[in-house]
Design an enzyme around this catalytic site. Sequence first.
Site, PDB file in Angstrom:
ATOM      1  N   CYS A 155      26.164  49.244  -0.665  1.00  0.00           N
ATOM      2  CA  CYS A 155      25.007  48.680  -1.539  1.00  0.00           C
ATOM      3  C   CYS A 155      23.814  48.259  -0.740  1.00  0.00           C
ATOM      4  O   CYS A 155      23.920  47.437   0.288  1.00  0.00           O
ATOM      5  CB  CYS A 155      25.522  47.598  -2.351  1.00  0.00           C
ATOM      6  SG  CYS A 155      24.089  46.684  -3.304  1.00  0.00           S
TER       7      CYS A 155
ATOM      8  N   CYS B  34      28.876  42.843  -6.892  1.00  0.00           N
ATOM      9  CA  CYS B  34      28.791  44.253  -6.581  1.00  0.00           C
ATOM     10  C   CYS B  34      29.888  44.766  -5.644  1.00  0.00           C
ATOM     11  O   CYS B  34      29.809  44.287  -4.349  1.00  0.00           O
ATOM     12  CB  CYS B  34      27.489  44.626  -5.970  1.00  0.00           C
ATOM     13  SG  CYS B  34      27.154  46.462  -5.578  1.00  0.00           S
TER      14      CYS B  34
ATOM     15  N   CYS C 151      24.630  46.367 -10.842  1.00  0.00           N
ATOM     16  CA  CYS C 151      23.892  45.983  -9.704  1.00  0.00           C
ATOM     17  C   CYS C 151      22.426  46.095  -9.665  1.00  0.00           C
ATOM     18  O   CYS C 151      22.049  47.385  -9.644  1.00  0.00           O
ATOM     19  CB  CYS C 151      24.514  46.201  -8.292  1.00  0.00           C
ATOM     20  SG  CYS C 151      23.778  45.754  -6.743  1.00  0.00           S
TER      21      CYS C 151
ATOM     22  N   LYS D 224      10.837   3.400   2.700  1.00  0.00           N
ATOM     23  CA  LYS D 224      11.019   4.719   2.483  1.00  0.00           C
ATOM     24  C   LYS D 224      11.564   4.856   1.391  1.00  0.00           C
ATOM     25  O   LYS D 224      12.733   4.404   0.869  1.00  0.00           O
ATOM     26  CB  LYS D 224      11.479   5.381   3.771  1.00  0.00           C
ATOM     27  CG  LYS D 224      10.932   5.227   5.118  1.00  0.00           C
ATOM     28  CD  LYS D 224       9.486   6.248   4.826  1.00  0.00           C
ATOM     29  CE  LYS D 224       9.386   6.618   6.194  1.00  0.00           C
ATOM     30  NZ  LYS D 224       9.675   7.820   6.698  1.00  0.00           N
TER      31      LYS D 224
ATOM     32  N   ASP E 122       1.601  10.299   3.230  1.00  0.00           N
ATOM     33  CA  ASP E 122       2.085  11.196   4.158  1.00  0.00           C
ATOM     34  C   ASP E 122       1.135  12.147   4.763  1.00  0.00           C
ATOM     35  O   ASP E 122       0.984  13.348   4.477  1.00  0.00           O
ATOM     36  CB  ASP E 122       3.127  12.117   3.656  1.00  0.00           C
ATOM     37  CG  ASP E 122       4.201  12.743   4.590  1.00  0.00           C
ATOM     38  OD1 ASP E 122       4.250  12.331   5.839  1.00  0.00           O
ATOM     39  OD2 ASP E 122       5.062  13.348   3.923  1.00  0.00           O
TER      40      ASP E 122
ATOM     41  N   LYS F 255       2.435   4.461   1.273  1.00  0.00           N
ATOM     42  CA  LYS F 255       2.276   5.097   2.783  1.00  0.00           C
ATOM     43  C   LYS F 255       2.058   6.495   2.708  1.00  0.00           C
ATOM     44  O   LYS F 255       2.949   7.414   2.125  1.00  0.00           O
ATOM     45  CB  LYS F 255       3.881   4.908   3.449  1.00  0.00           C
ATOM     46  CG  LYS F 255       3.900   5.360   4.782  1.00  0.00           C
ATOM     47  CD  LYS F 255       5.278   4.890   5.523  1.00  0.00           C
ATOM     48  CE  LYS F 255       5.000   5.252   6.811  1.00  0.00           C
ATOM     49  NZ  LYS F 255       4.901   6.695   7.334  1.00  0.00           N
TER      50      LYS F 255
ATOM     51  N   CYS G  31      21.952  48.655  -6.318  1.00  0.00           N
ATOM     52  CA  CYS G  31      22.484  50.193  -6.390  1.00  0.00           C
ATOM     53  C   CYS G  31      22.888  50.505  -7.677  1.00  0.00           C
ATOM     54  O   CYS G  31      23.633  51.565  -7.653  1.00  0.00           O
ATOM     55  CB  CYS G  31      23.872  50.115  -5.333  1.00  0.00           C
ATOM     56  SG  CYS G  31      25.291  49.092  -5.801  1.00  0.00           S
TER      57      CYS G  31
ATOM     58  N   GLU H 273       0.972  -1.057   0.050  1.00  0.00           N
ATOM     59  CA  GLU H 273       0.026  -0.023  -0.080  1.00  0.00           C
ATOM     60  C   GLU H 273       0.864   1.272  -0.051  1.00  0.00           C
ATOM     61  O   GLU H 273       1.828   1.145   0.589  1.00  0.00           O
ATOM     62  CB  GLU H 273      -0.853  -0.106   1.304  1.00  0.00           C
ATOM     63  CG  GLU H 273      -1.769  -1.202   1.421  1.00  0.00           C
ATOM     64  CD  GLU H 273      -2.563  -1.163   2.929  1.00  0.00           C
ATOM     65  OE1 GLU H 273      -2.475  -0.406   3.410  1.00  0.00           O
ATOM     66  OE2 GLU H 273      -2.887  -2.179   3.232  1.00  0.00           O
TER      67      GLU H 273
ATOM     68  N   TYR I  39      -7.385   1.695   6.013  1.00  0.00           N
ATOM     69  CA  TYR I  39      -6.673   0.764   5.703  1.00  0.00           C
ATOM     70  C   TYR I  39      -6.784  -0.626   6.583  1.00  0.00           C
ATOM     71  O   TYR I  39      -6.083  -1.482   6.416  1.00  0.00           O
ATOM     72  CB  TYR I  39      -5.133   1.012   5.399  1.00  0.00           C
ATOM     73  CG  TYR I  39      -4.511   1.800   6.440  1.00  0.00           C
ATOM     74  CD1 TYR I  39      -4.056   1.181   7.664  1.00  0.00           C
ATOM     75  CD2 TYR I  39      -4.263   3.001   6.067  1.00  0.00           C
ATOM     76  CE1 TYR I  39      -3.714   1.921   8.763  1.00  0.00           C
ATOM     77  CE2 TYR I  39      -3.511   3.822   7.086  1.00  0.00           C
ATOM     78  CZ  TYR I  39      -3.405   3.261   8.573  1.00  0.00           C
ATOM     79  OH  TYR I  39      -2.578   3.858   9.303  1.00  0.00           O
TER      80      TYR I  39
END
Length: 671
Positions: free
Chosen positions: A430, A425, A407, A313, A119, A117, A410, A115, A224
Amino acid sequence: MDLETARGRLSRLKEEIHRHNYAYHVLDQPLISDAEFDRMMAELLQLEAQFPDLVTDDSPSRRVGGTPISFFREVRHLEPMLSLDNLFTEEAFAEFYRRVQRTLGRQEEITFVGEPKIDGLAVSLYYEEGIFQRGATRGDGFTGEDITHNLLTIGSLPLQLSESISGEFRGEAFISKQDFLALNRVRESLGLTTFANPRNAAAGSLRQLDPKVAAERPLDLFVYALSRVSGGKASSTQWEALQYLGQLNFKVNPEARKVHGLEGGLAYCRQLAEQRHHLAYEIDGAVLKVNDFADQRQLGFTGRAPRWAVAFKFSSEEAETVVRDIIVNVGRTGAITPVAQLEPVLLAGSVVQRASLHTEDVLRDKDVRIGDTVIIHKAGDVIPEVIQVRKDRRDGNQLLFSMPQWCPSCQKPVLRLPGEAVLRCMNPACPAQLVERIVHFASRRGMDITGLGEAIALLLFQSSLVRDVGDLYYLRKEDLVPLERLGEKSAENLLAELEKSKQNPLHKLLYALGIRFVGERTARLLASRLPHLDAVIQASPQELERMEEIGPKISTSIVEFFKQPETIRVVEKLEKAGVNFDAAEKFQAAGQPGRFTGKTFVLTGSLENFSREEAKNVIEARGGKVVSSISKKTDYLLTGNNPGSKLDKARELGITMIAEEELSAWLMEGT
Ligand code: IVH
């Protein structure tokens, strides 16, 4: 309408509503429009209001208008709710398989039910004579919390089973990926915090006191297992039980399969792992359960988990999404990095909307374009990263992106220094860099100032209250309260957090200052050996380089950093504000003895990373003693290269010998 006519009408309505509810929520095959359904429901509610005596426990009206509760009652499960042992590799599954065979004394193939799993959150549902009575969370496995009011809002939870049976049923409540993303979109537009993942959203919804909140969250439910059931049909295998649960009107996961043998079990896991992205809900693995209940009984339980089932898992995930845009981000060191803005997508349990493209070169090598379909994953399971562009999905509408020459914050020119991979930069004033420096300073691994994130840092900077991190400690409540977004309470909280941060040990401050190449580990190392900020500031490159892991690159960066006029100003401000500059050993501060307290050390041989004097200092600073000759009272012999006769003596006396690495490790522990 008289009572008898109403009774008849209500009974037909109930039946119809149950039927349509089932078709919609369990079978996913609505037979009528939502409007028609709502009309029936309205009629039922109206009739029930008129004839309250006719309201029964199986009425769909139980799902709506539930009243808030004031606390969660405890519910004792009839049978404990167990967890599952996790496996991560095919070999581990093979081992599990052989163990099952051995315990059952069986050579032939074992049959399992595989089945997904889910979450989500485990729930326990209690029915009496086919009518839903109450439901609970798992809690500690024995006692959970009564969440009946919220469970009633789940459309796929049957209020009435197709048979009149009593007992406990087990399942997983969850929110689908799509519903979760939609829920977050709504929350974002309302200015509410968004959920990190569907599981959190589901958990938060089930733990609401007011069922109206849960009703707005699209919860769903797969069942289940059944336990302690009386009446009805007895199943002798998990596979039969799943079929039976379906007949009873529960929603049962359609991906469940009966599989045979080791290979069959593994094939199921592989196939589910492939399929997981296409499922409507998040799963984090496959559950494999020995099919035969008689076998299950024989296998029994270990502590909190059954020996007849395991969770396989899945490893970290990938997801496919679309690059909406590419922007550039200016970091605290001025580094300019391209960032892909993504169509929000769920990846390994959280919503991802951006992924760093690292550098200009990476961007070019990967050839990521705006509008591209890309595959992303989480590097080290944390940082979203584009791993591949689906070039086969290009349709000519994708746009090339090139890095800016100025930049974005700035507007000063950006440079790529020789030997460097990143554009930078170079303007120390800045704004983007300053804001990022504040954010870094306040980060959890730095000064850990809760509530001082990007938005507040920007606000403080834009309002000219804070130009560097030193200014943070001079903020007053009256400065903060008028700021948009910051109410009185948040202002107080922020000030309290700042006050608290003054007590942080030195290594947090060193990290928070954002010295290039000084990460958390190096900060700890520095603080362990130079236990006051002044000592760090005054340290020569040679002194720094005597520490393992510190080479010329780091030492130069540290020395240069503390020479900068801006740094000197910041350090002065911090000192005046009373920020702790000491490595305040935890064990000393708390008056607890540490590893070194009261212990006697003898040194022999030459150490690589300490001079004798330094080693003596660090030991003594922590309450240890260094003596020159060995005796029965010696606790440790610290052994360097070419040790002398002390080594033999120590052996004779059975004294513990430690190497330099151990000393370093111990020093790091306390900071
Ligand atoms: S069976 C004794 N089946 O996983 C059997 N659990 O780690 C216990 N879960 O608490 C559970 N999907 O919340 C089972 N198909 C599934 C499941 C499932 C999700 C969760 C459940 C449980 C946890 C165990």
